[in-house]
Design a protein around this motif. Sequence first.
Motif, PDB file in Angstrom:
ATOM      1  N   LYS A   5       0.947  -1.333   0.007  1.00  0.00           N
ATOM      2  CA  LYS A   5       0.154   0.260  -0.721  1.00  0.00           C
ATOM      3  C   LYS A   5       0.946   1.551   0.237  1.00  0.00           C
ATOM      4  N   SER A  41      -1.628  -0.320 -11.162  1.00  0.00           N
ATOM      5  CA  SER A  41      -2.998   0.010 -11.072  1.00  0.00           C
ATOM      6  C   SER A  41      -3.184   0.616  -9.698  1.00  0.00           C
ATOM      7  N   THR A  42      -2.023   0.638  -9.147  1.00  0.00           N
ATOM      8  CA  THR A  42      -2.040   1.239  -7.612  1.00  0.00           C
ATOM      9  C   THR A  42      -2.089   2.829  -7.783  1.00  0.00           C
ATOM     10  N   TYR A  44      -2.668   4.530 -11.219  1.00  0.00           N
ATOM     11  CA  TYR A  44      -4.241   4.810 -11.346  1.00  0.00           C
ATOM     12  C   TYR A  44      -5.654   4.803 -10.341  1.00  0.00           C
ATOM     13  N   GLU A  45      -5.589   4.338  -9.288  1.00  0.00           N
ATOM     14  CA  GLU A  45      -6.284   4.480  -8.393  1.00  0.00           C
ATOM     15  C   GLU A  45      -6.495   5.713  -7.635  1.00  0.00           C
ATOM     16  N   TYR A  46      -4.890   6.453  -7.799  1.00  0.00           N
ATOM     17  CA  TYR A  46      -5.062   7.506  -7.472  1.00  0.00           C
ATOM     18  C   TYR A  46      -4.934   9.266  -8.515  1.00  0.00           C
ATOM     19  N   SER A  48      -5.162   9.653 -13.160  1.00  0.00           N
ATOM     20  CA  SER A  48      -5.193   9.470 -14.562  1.00  0.00           C
ATOM     21  C   SER A  48      -4.665   9.083 -15.677  1.00  0.00           C
TER      22      SER A  48
END
Length: 187
Positions: A5, A41-42, A44-46, A48
């Motif tokens: 994380k 992908s982590t 892209y959670e925050y 774009s």
Amino acid sequence: MARRKVNKQELLAAAEELLMERGYDHFHFRMLAEKLEIGRSTIYEYFSSKEELILVYMDQLMKKVMNECKEWANEAPLKRLKGYLSIFMKYTQIHRMMQILPLMVQTVSPELETFIEKLFQDHQQIYDWITEAVEEAKKKDEIRHDIPTQLITAIILSTVQLPKWMDQEEVISGEMVFDLLHQGFRF
């Protein structure tokens, strides 16, 4: 690759390091993910896009600079200029970041264009604060009147580049730069 994380601030700090090392054109989410040992992908959670990440970082950096400059607002003009120089020595990366903006203009969405506009406005505000302090110092006969205010302001703003040109082991303080500008080269 081990998954872990991360928070937004960790992403921004690592992005800053990579941007300083590699520059805008060679900065990619893949590289950032490898550095942090996370999946893309982590990220892209925050964010774009890399442009959004960079602009969020730049916005936070500019807010720090602006807030620290505001802390000097009620000081005497020369003390204010010395304070500004200290801030610029502390946040030397802001110059490199401002150089990235024109590269990003063509690739950002209309939503991100407002970030860029705000950053340019903030940069102009800092220029205006320096100019005001120089003019006040001139009125108090603390700075020579024969040197154009724009030249003094430009020199003060350009001090943010000094550490880039100096030996990394040599410490340059805002006070050193101020004394050189204000007292000159003479004994």
